[in-house]
Design an enzyme around this catalytic site. Structure first.
Site, mmCIF file in Angstrom:
data_model
loop_
_atom_site.group_PDB
_atom_site.id
_atom_site.type_symbol
_atom_site.label_atom_id
_atom_site.label_comp_id
_atom_site.label_asym_id
_atom_site.label_seq_id
_atom_site.Cartn_x
_atom_site.Cartn_y
_atom_site.Cartn_z
ATOM 1 N N CYS A 2 0.824 -1.197 0.000
ATOM 2 C CA CYS A 2 0.000 0.000 0.000
ATOM 3 C C CYS A 2 0.864 1.256 0.000
ATOM 4 O O CYS A 2 2.076 1.214 0.002
ATOM 5 C CB CYS A 2 -0.895 0.025 1.250
ATOM 6 S SG CYS A 2 -1.686 -1.541 1.624
ATOM 7 N N LEU A 48 -3.308 -2.066 -2.175
ATOM 8 C CA LEU A 48 -3.179 -3.186 -3.098
ATOM 9 C C LEU A 48 -3.490 -4.430 -2.285
ATOM 10 O O LEU A 48 -2.744 -4.802 -1.386
ATOM 11 C CB LEU A 48 -1.761 -3.256 -3.671
ATOM 12 C CG LEU A 48 -1.470 -4.384 -4.670
ATOM 13 C CD1 LEU A 48 -2.278 -4.192 -5.943
ATOM 14 C CD2 LEU A 48 0.024 -4.439 -4.987
ATOM 15 N N GLY A 331 15.174 -11.857 -6.322
ATOM 16 C CA GLY A 331 16.407 -12.376 -5.726
ATOM 17 C C GLY A 331 17.207 -11.332 -4.989
ATOM 18 O O GLY A 331 18.386 -11.567 -4.647
#
Length: 507
Positions: A2, A48, A331
């Site tokens: 968010c 989100l 990664g």
């Protein structure tokens, strides 16, 4: 994942709405502005939805407490069981922050395991904190007698503030008790004890890696993975793919970008075929870079040449992934934990200095690599997850002697990558996951392996109208100009931008 704003004795709903509007890209699913009743506190949020998508709207107002949070609390299910499910009104992982705070334990924030930034207010108190590595951003500015907090610097652009600071990683501010450093990076080990078993160390590292990936895959939506074809993202994707298939969840979606025919695109295809992922790729062009350079710099909040270069392929990867998923594994962090950069090779005969440098570098990631990862993925409303930066994995990796991370290579070793091999113990731990040629492949920076540096020359020439190569000074000057064109107060942004020059120390 968010974006949020909090005004504590510093403004009203109209100002909060104006500021959160500049962060709307961080959370397109929901939003809200809330005032704490009978208190001079206003919070705004854009969401989100990843965990508790149905009922996890923020700001969270419960009684006299108001909370906004960004990130993920990966141990929220365990905390719910400890705290008591009856306390909870939503399925949101963020609500655990509120109930831990209410227990008033002295080190309550240290029980949160994940990536997060939050601000919590009572009628007479404000508390703000950030995760151990600073994966999630948090800034604070003085406004008169109060404070304004925000997830990105751009929220303050055009706003009358006196001073802006970064809330440091692993730190907490409490208006009642002041500043606290609640997390300190464990010191890296230098040389092994006589009893150290290298094979068992590699086996244990593999187990810890698996636990980290499993934890950071928790979500109520599908999680994919960036796949550059390099060692780090390939390890993440390979472990995640095995875990998904073991649970009958179907193949992992992986995403790769690069110039057509670039080493990264070719390597990623090989990895995807080897692990059986559901693979997507996008081949960008020099014109794509020219069209998106200003967008990258605006969202990156930096004009540093190396940071911009590495952010460009991230943008295209994020756009590609966001078409199908809301969250991806990356990664990021492996190079800092396991000595993966070229400059680390100079430390091969100085394990104590290498261990110290890795510890120092982990503490600077928030303003460099992690700023790039957060800003560029969130610009596309995508959550990036970094399992290499799991707290348990960091603890274990820091206990591994530096001599097992970077070691001289036996000239008779067919797997040798050069005079010294970086990330040696990580390669050993994951050798069975991937083709040997990839496990022992020499590292290439993302912007190099993806072809970004090559394509960038064409993009820069297009923008500048140059017929010859564009040197680094002209490149940096262009990035600074593009940033200045996008902000009302560009000096504020430039003053807080990290640089790779400052991030790496000489031996």
């Amino acid at each position: 994942m968010c974006g949020f704003v909090c005004l504590w004795r510093a403004g009203d709903e109209a100002l909060a709405k104006r500021m959160i509007g500049k962060l709307a890209h961080r959370g397109p699913d929901a939003g809200g502005v809330t005032r704490l009743p009978e208190a001079d506190v206003v919070m705004a949020h854009c969401r989100l939805s990843i965990i508790g998508p149905e009922d996890g709207a923020q700001p969270i107002l419960q009684g006299d407490d108001l909370l906004v949070a960004n990130g993920e609390i990966y141990n929220h299910a365990d905390l719910r069981a400890i705290l008591g499910e009856a306390l909870f009104r939503t399925a949101s992982d963020s609500e655990t922050i509120l109930h831990l705070f209410r227990r008033a334990e002295s080190r309550w924030v240290a029980r949160l395991d994940g990536m997060f930034a939050f601000v919590l207010a009572t009628p007479d108190r404000i508390v703000a904190a950030r995760d151990p590595l600073g994966i999630k951003p948090l800034y604070v500015a003085r406004m008169g007698d109060g404070y304004a907090f925000a997830s990105e610097l751009k929220a303050f652009d055009g706003i009358d503030v006196e001073h802006i600071d970064t809330i440091p990683p692993g730190c907490l501010y409490d208006s009642r008790d002041g500043w606290r450093t609640w997390f300190r990076m464990p010191q890296g080990a230098a040389e092994p004890e006589d009893t150290l078993d290298e094979a068992r160390t590699a086996e244990e590292l593999r187990l810890v890696l698996g636990q980290a990936v499993e934890k950071w895959m928790v979500a109520d939506v599908e999680v994919g993975a960036f796949l550059s074809g390099g060692l780090d993202s390939s390890i993440m994707a390979a472990i995640a793919q095995r875990q998904r298939m073991r649970r009958g969840m179907g193949p992992l979606k992986t995403f790769s970008v690069g110039l057509d025919g670039s080493p990264d695109l070719l390597a990623a295809r090989q990895v995807a075929a080897h692990i059986g992922s559901d693979h997507r790729e996008y081949a960008f062009t020099a014109q794509d870079l020219a069209d998106n350079l200003s967008h990258v710099i605006y969202h990156l909040e930096s004009a540093d040449v190396d940071l911009v270069r590495s952010a460009i392929p991230n943008l295209f990867a994020a756009r590609l992934a966001r078409r199908e998923v809301k969250a991806v594994l990356t990664g990021e962090g492996a190079d800092e934990l396991f000595a993966g950069y070229d400059y680390h090779h100079a430390y091969v005969d100085a394990p104590r200095a290498l261990a110290d440098e890795l510890t120092r570098a982990l503490g600077t990631m928030h303003n460099i690599n992690l700023q790039r990862v957060d800003r560029i993925t969130m610009a596309e409303s995508l959550e990036a997850r970094t399992p290499f930066l799991d707290r348990d994995l960091i603890d274990f990796a820091q206990s591994i002697p530096a001599t097992l991370k970077l070691r001289r290579t036996d000239p008779n070793d067919a797997e040798a990558t050069g005079p010294t091999t970086e990330k040696w113990i990580l390669r050993k731990a994951c050798a069975d996951l991937l083709p040997a040629a990839l496990v022992w492949r020499k590292k290439a920076q993302f912007d190099e392996g993806s072809g970004t540096v090559e394509a960038l020359q064409g993009a820069l020439a297009t923008i500048l109208g140059s017929e010859g190569p564009v040197d680094r000074a002209a490149e940096g000057a262009l990035y600074t100009r593009l940033l200045r064109e996008r902000y009302e107060n560009p000096d504020r942004i430039l003053a807080h931008a990290g640089t790779w020059t400052d991030a790496r120390l000489a031996v």
